[in-house]
Design a protein around this motif. Sequence first.
Motif, PDB file in Angstrom:
ATOM      1  N   ALA A 120      21.260  43.326   7.991  1.00 59.80           N
ATOM      2  CA  ALA A 120      20.156  42.917   7.805  1.00 59.80           C
ATOM      3  C   ALA A 120      19.740  41.813   8.919  1.00 59.80           C
ATOM      4  CB  ALA A 120      19.931  42.458   6.322  1.00 59.80           C
ATOM      5  N   CYS A 121      18.647  41.325   8.715  1.00 61.97           N
ATOM      6  CA  CYS A 121      18.073  40.278   9.589  1.00 61.97           C
ATOM      7  C   CYS A 121      19.194  39.020   9.442  1.00 61.97           C
ATOM      8  CB  CYS A 121      16.687  39.797   9.227  1.00 61.97           C
ATOM      9  SG  CYS A 121      16.590  39.475   7.619  1.00 61.97           S
ATOM     10  N   LEU A 174      21.323  44.282  -2.042  1.00 63.66           N
ATOM     11  CA  LEU A 174      19.895  44.120  -2.261  1.00 63.66           C
ATOM     12  C   LEU A 174      19.052  44.962  -3.110  1.00 63.66           C
ATOM     13  CD1 LEU A 174      19.166  43.066   1.758  1.00 63.66           C
ATOM     14  CD2 LEU A 174      19.150  41.563  -0.210  1.00 63.66           C
ATOM     15  N   TYR A 198      15.505  37.595  -1.219  1.00 65.84           N
ATOM     16  CA  TYR A 198      15.769  38.324  -0.055  1.00 65.84           C
ATOM     17  C   TYR A 198      16.882  37.281   0.765  1.00 65.84           C
ATOM     18  CZ  TYR A 198      11.591  35.780   1.549  1.00 65.84           C
ATOM     19  OH  TYR A 198      10.657  34.826   1.848  1.00 65.84           O
ATOM     20  N   PRO A 206      18.147  36.059   4.708  1.00 67.10           N
ATOM     21  CA  PRO A 206      19.197  35.218   4.573  1.00 67.10           C
ATOM     22  C   PRO A 206      19.087  34.119   3.701  1.00 67.10           C
ATOM     23  CG  PRO A 206      18.185  34.429   6.560  1.00 67.10           C
ATOM     24  CD  PRO A 206      17.520  35.874   5.800  1.00 67.10           C
ATOM     25  N   ASN A 230      14.498  33.092   8.480  1.00 66.48           N
ATOM     26  CA  ASN A 230      15.213  33.213   9.635  1.00 66.48           C
ATOM     27  C   ASN A 230      14.900  31.915  10.446  1.00 66.48           C
ATOM     28  OD1 ASN A 230      17.126  35.442   9.710  1.00 66.48           O
ATOM     29  ND2 ASN A 230      15.413  36.391   8.761  1.00 66.48           N
ATOM     30  N   SER A 276       9.714  36.896  14.544  1.00 67.91           N
ATOM     31  CA  SER A 276       9.842  36.997  12.993  1.00 67.91           C
ATOM     32  C   SER A 276       8.370  38.030  12.573  1.00 67.91           C
ATOM     33  CB  SER A 276       9.829  35.752  12.470  1.00 67.91           C
ATOM     34  OG  SER A 276       9.350  35.901  11.124  1.00 67.91           O
ATOM     35  N   HIS A 297      10.037  41.510  13.617  1.00 70.10           N
ATOM     36  CA  HIS A 297      10.687  41.870  12.516  1.00 70.10           C
ATOM     37  C   HIS A 297       9.697  42.541  11.389  1.00 70.10           C
ATOM     38  CE1 HIS A 297      13.264  39.778   9.103  1.00 70.10           C
ATOM     39  NE2 HIS A 297      12.873  41.037   8.749  1.00 70.10           N
TER      40      HIS A 297
HETATM   41  N1  LIG Z   1      10.742  35.843   5.508  1.00 72.71           N
HETATM   42  C1  LIG Z   1      12.051  36.316   5.186  1.00 72.71           C
HETATM   43  C2  LIG Z   1      12.137  37.890   5.448  1.00 72.71           C
HETATM   44  C3  LIG Z   1      13.493  38.003   5.371  1.00 72.71           C
HETATM   45  C4  LIG Z   1      13.741  39.719   5.016  1.00 72.71           C
HETATM   46  O1  LIG Z   1      12.849  40.248   5.464  1.00 72.71           O
HETATM   47  N2  LIG Z   1      15.032  39.994   4.458  1.00 72.71           N
HETATM   48  C5  LIG Z   1      15.279  41.249   4.235  1.00 72.71           C
HETATM   49  C6  LIG Z   1      16.354  42.077   4.868  1.00 72.71           C
HETATM   50  S1  LIG Z   1      16.246  41.773   6.678  1.00 72.71           S
HETATM   51  C7  LIG Z   1      15.769  41.416   2.618  1.00 72.71           C
HETATM   52  O2  LIG Z   1      16.499  40.682   2.298  1.00 72.71           O
HETATM   53  N3  LIG Z   1      14.975  42.347   1.817  1.00 72.71           N
HETATM   54  C8  LIG Z   1      15.192  42.634   0.429  1.00 72.71           C
HETATM   55  C9  LIG Z   1      14.299  42.285  -0.226  1.00 72.71           C
HETATM   56  O3  LIG Z   1      13.027  41.808   0.070  1.00 72.71           O
HETATM   57  O4  LIG Z   1      14.478  42.148  -1.518  1.00 72.71           O
HETATM   58  C10 LIG Z   1      12.886  35.546   6.574  1.00 72.71           C
HETATM   59  O5  LIG Z   1      12.372  35.602   7.654  1.00 72.71           O
HETATM   60  O6  LIG Z   1      14.084  35.326   6.291  1.00 72.71           O
END
Ligand SMILES: N[C@@H](CCC(=O)N[C@@H](CS)C(=O)NCC(=O)O)C(=O)O
Length: 195
Positions: free
Chosen positions: A9-10, A32, A51, A53, A66, A99, A103
Amino acid sequence: MKLYLAPGACSLADHIALHEAGLAFEHVKVDLRSHTTADGDDYYEINPKGYVPALVLDDDEILTENIAILTWIADKLPSLAPEGPLGRYRLLEMLAFISTEIHKQFKPLFRPDSTEEARAAARETVARRLAYLAGNLEDDFLFGDNFTTADAYLFVMLLWSGRMGITIPEALAAYVERARERPSVRLALQDEGLA
Ligand SMILES: N[C@@H](CCC(=O)N[C@@H](CS)C(=O)NCC(=O)O)C(=O)O
Protein backbone atom coordinates in the motif's frame (compact mmCIF):
# COMPACT_ATOMS: atom_id res chain seq x y z
CA MET A 1 8.43 4.12 16.91
CA LYS A 2 5.85 1.98 15.12
CA LEU A 3 4.70 2.16 11.51
CA TYR A 4 1.31 0.68 10.72
CA LEU A 5 1.28 -0.50 7.11
CA ALA A 6 -0.40 -2.80 4.63
CA PRO A 7 1.92 -4.69 2.25
CA GLY A 8 2.29 -2.86 -1.06
CA ALA A 9 0.00 0.00 0.00
CA CYS A 10 1.02 3.66 0.00
CA SER A 11 2.53 3.05 3.45
CA LEU A 12 5.42 1.37 1.62
CA ALA A 13 6.66 4.91 0.89
CA ASP A 14 6.90 5.72 4.60
CA HIS A 15 8.50 2.34 5.23
CA ILE A 16 11.21 3.03 2.64
CA ALA A 17 11.73 6.58 3.96
CA LEU A 18 12.17 5.37 7.55
CA HIS A 19 14.86 2.95 6.39
CA GLU A 20 16.49 5.75 4.34
CA ALA A 21 16.57 7.95 7.45
CA GLY A 22 18.14 5.15 9.48
CA LEU A 23 15.53 5.57 12.21
CA ALA A 24 14.78 2.74 14.63
CA PHE A 25 11.21 1.53 14.17
CA GLU A 26 9.08 -1.55 14.12
CA HIS A 27 6.33 -2.20 11.63
CA VAL A 28 2.93 -3.70 12.22
CA LYS A 29 0.80 -5.04 9.39
CA VAL A 30 -2.83 -4.05 9.16
CA ASP A 31 -5.53 -6.10 7.45
CA LEU A 32 -7.43 -3.33 5.68
CA ARG A 33 -10.54 -5.49 5.19
CA SER A 34 -11.03 -6.38 8.85
CA HIS A 35 -9.16 -3.31 10.19
CA THR A 36 -7.28 -5.62 12.54
CA THR A 37 -3.54 -5.41 13.17
CA ALA A 38 -1.17 -8.37 13.11
CA ASP A 39 -1.02 -7.92 16.91
CA GLY A 40 -4.78 -8.62 17.01
CA ASP A 41 -5.77 -5.03 17.85
CA ASP A 42 -8.68 -3.12 16.39
CA TYR A 43 -6.93 -0.68 14.06
CA TYR A 44 -9.67 1.95 14.51
CA GLU A 45 -8.57 2.15 18.16
CA ILE A 46 -5.09 3.15 16.96
CA ASN A 47 -6.03 5.29 13.96
CA PRO A 48 -9.70 6.26 13.87
CA LYS A 49 -9.31 7.13 10.17
CA GLY A 50 -8.94 3.39 9.55
CA TYR A 51 -6.37 3.71 6.77
CA VAL A 52 -2.60 3.32 6.58
CA PRO A 53 -0.04 4.76 7.10
CA ALA A 54 0.04 5.71 10.75
CA LEU A 55 3.26 6.38 12.60
CA VAL A 56 3.27 6.15 16.38
CA LEU A 57 6.15 8.26 17.63
CA ASP A 58 8.31 7.47 20.64
CA ASP A 59 6.23 9.78 22.84
CA ASP A 60 3.06 7.95 21.69
CA GLU A 61 1.87 10.84 19.52
CA ILE A 62 0.33 9.49 16.33
CA LEU A 63 1.07 10.98 12.93
CA THR A 64 -1.09 10.14 9.91
CA GLU A 65 -1.20 11.19 6.22
CA ASN A 66 1.65 10.44 3.85
CA ILE A 67 2.44 14.11 3.32
CA ALA A 68 2.88 14.74 7.04
CA ILE A 69 4.80 11.54 7.75
CA LEU A 70 7.13 11.90 4.76
CA THR A 71 7.84 15.53 5.73
CA TRP A 72 8.46 14.55 9.35
CA ILE A 73 10.96 11.89 8.23
CA ALA A 74 12.74 14.38 5.94
CA ASP A 75 12.98 16.80 8.86
CA LYS A 76 14.89 14.07 10.74
CA LEU A 77 17.41 13.66 7.91
CA PRO A 78 17.55 16.84 5.80
CA SER A 79 19.24 15.11 2.86
CA LEU A 80 15.84 13.45 2.28
CA ALA A 81 14.51 16.83 1.10
CA PRO A 82 15.85 18.97 -1.75
CA GLU A 83 18.48 21.55 -0.87
CA GLY A 84 18.09 25.31 -0.82
CA PRO A 85 15.95 27.88 0.95
CA LEU A 86 12.81 26.52 -0.71
CA GLY A 87 13.83 22.87 -0.29
CA ARG A 88 11.22 21.97 2.32
CA TYR A 89 8.48 23.67 0.30
CA ARG A 90 9.60 22.00 -2.94
CA LEU A 91 9.29 18.70 -1.09
CA LEU A 92 5.78 19.59 0.13
CA GLU A 93 4.84 20.72 -3.36
CA MET A 94 5.96 17.38 -4.81
CA LEU A 95 4.34 15.32 -2.03
CA ALA A 96 1.06 17.16 -2.56
CA PHE A 97 1.27 16.56 -6.31
CA ILE A 98 1.92 12.85 -5.82
CA SER A 99 -0.79 12.52 -3.19
CA THR A 100 -3.61 14.44 -4.83
CA GLU A 101 -2.80 14.26 -8.52
CA ILE A 102 -1.45 10.70 -8.72
CA HIS A 103 -2.25 8.60 -5.62
CA LYS A 104 -5.89 9.64 -5.36
CA GLN A 105 -6.44 9.22 -9.10
CA PHE A 106 -6.02 5.45 -8.65
CA LYS A 107 -9.28 5.23 -6.72
CA PRO A 108 -11.48 3.97 -9.59
CA LEU A 109 -8.88 1.30 -10.35
CA PHE A 110 -9.15 -0.14 -6.83
CA ARG A 111 -12.95 -0.04 -6.61
CA PRO A 112 -14.61 -3.22 -7.89
CA ASP A 113 -17.76 -1.29 -8.85
CA SER A 114 -16.01 1.24 -11.15
CA THR A 115 -17.14 1.40 -14.76
CA GLU A 116 -14.69 0.69 -17.58
CA GLU A 117 -14.96 4.37 -18.57
CA ALA A 118 -13.92 5.48 -15.08
CA ARG A 119 -11.00 3.03 -15.11
CA ALA A 120 -9.79 4.20 -18.52
CA ALA A 121 -10.06 7.85 -17.46
CA ALA A 122 -8.06 7.13 -14.28
CA ARG A 123 -5.34 5.34 -16.27
CA GLU A 124 -5.14 8.26 -18.66
CA THR A 125 -4.92 10.85 -15.87
CA VAL A 126 -2.16 8.98 -14.05
CA ALA A 127 -0.25 8.44 -17.33
CA ARG A 128 -0.45 12.18 -18.03
CA ARG A 129 0.88 13.07 -14.56
CA LEU A 130 3.71 10.56 -14.95
CA ALA A 131 4.60 12.02 -18.34
CA TYR A 132 4.85 15.45 -16.71
CA LEU A 133 7.26 14.12 -14.07
CA ALA A 134 9.29 12.18 -16.63
CA GLY A 135 9.65 15.36 -18.70
CA ASN A 136 11.13 17.17 -15.71
CA LEU A 137 13.47 14.43 -14.57
CA GLU A 138 17.01 15.64 -15.10
CA ASP A 139 19.08 13.35 -12.96
CA ASP A 140 18.62 10.05 -11.16
CA PHE A 141 15.74 11.18 -8.94
CA LEU A 142 13.04 13.85 -8.75
CA PHE A 143 15.33 16.54 -7.34
CA GLY A 144 18.65 15.43 -8.76
CA ASP A 145 21.04 12.79 -7.50
CA ASN A 146 19.62 12.79 -3.99
CA PHE A 147 16.82 10.35 -3.17
CA THR A 148 14.14 12.21 -1.18
CA THR A 149 10.99 11.06 0.61
CA ALA A 150 9.04 12.16 -2.50
CA ASP A 151 10.98 9.55 -4.47
CA ALA A 152 9.87 6.88 -2.01
CA TYR A 153 6.25 7.93 -2.66
CA LEU A 154 6.65 8.09 -6.44
CA PHE A 155 8.32 4.66 -6.44
CA VAL A 156 5.18 3.14 -4.89
CA MET A 157 2.94 4.93 -7.41
CA LEU A 158 5.06 3.49 -10.22
CA LEU A 159 4.74 -0.03 -8.80
CA TRP A 160 0.97 0.44 -8.77
CA SER A 161 1.04 1.85 -12.30
CA GLY A 162 2.85 -1.25 -13.55
CA ARG A 163 0.28 -3.46 -11.83
CA MET A 164 -2.66 -1.50 -13.26
CA GLY A 165 -1.43 -1.50 -16.86
CA ILE A 166 -0.65 2.21 -16.94
CA THR A 167 2.01 3.24 -19.44
CA ILE A 168 5.19 4.20 -17.60
CA PRO A 169 7.44 6.62 -19.52
CA GLU A 170 10.87 5.19 -20.32
CA ALA A 171 12.68 7.63 -18.02
CA LEU A 172 10.54 6.52 -15.09
CA ALA A 173 10.93 2.82 -15.91
CA ALA A 174 14.70 3.32 -15.52
CA TYR A 175 14.05 5.36 -12.35
CA VAL A 176 12.15 2.41 -10.81
CA GLU A 177 15.09 0.11 -11.47
CA ARG A 178 17.50 2.63 -9.88
CA ALA A 179 15.27 2.93 -6.83
CA ARG A 180 15.02 -0.87 -6.52
CA GLU A 181 18.79 -1.01 -6.07
CA ARG A 182 18.64 1.03 -2.85
CA PRO A 183 19.08 -0.95 0.36
CA SER A 184 16.10 0.89 1.91
CA VAL A 185 13.82 -0.18 -0.94
CA ARG A 186 15.06 -3.77 -0.92
CA LEU A 187 14.59 -4.02 2.83
CA ALA A 188 11.10 -2.54 2.83
CA LEU A 189 9.99 -4.78 -0.06
CA GLN A 190 11.43 -7.77 1.74
CA ASP A 191 9.76 -6.85 5.06
CA GLU A 192 6.43 -6.53 3.26
CA GLY A 193 6.86 -9.88 1.48
CA LEU A 194 7.14 -8.21 -1.95
CA ALA A 195 10.77 -8.90 -2.85
N1 LIG B 1 -4.96 10.54 2.80
C1 LIG B 1 -4.27 9.35 3.19
C2 LIG B 1 -4.75 8.20 2.32
C3 LIG B 1 -4.07 6.91 2.67
C4 LIG B 1 -4.66 5.76 1.87
O1 LIG B 1 -5.24 5.94 0.78
N2 LIG B 1 -4.46 4.55 2.41
C5 LIG B 1 -5.00 3.35 1.78
C6 LIG B 1 -3.88 2.41 1.39
S1 LIG B 1 -2.83 3.11 0.14
C7 LIG B 1 -5.85 2.60 2.80
O2 LIG B 1 -5.42 2.34 3.90
N3 LIG B 1 -7.08 2.24 2.39
C8 LIG B 1 -7.97 1.48 3.22
C9 LIG B 1 -9.12 2.26 3.76
O3 LIG B 1 -9.33 3.42 3.33
O4 LIG B 1 -9.82 1.71 4.62
C10 LIG B 1 -2.75 9.54 3.11
O5 LIG B 1 -2.29 10.16 2.15
O6 LIG B 1 -2.02 9.05 3.99
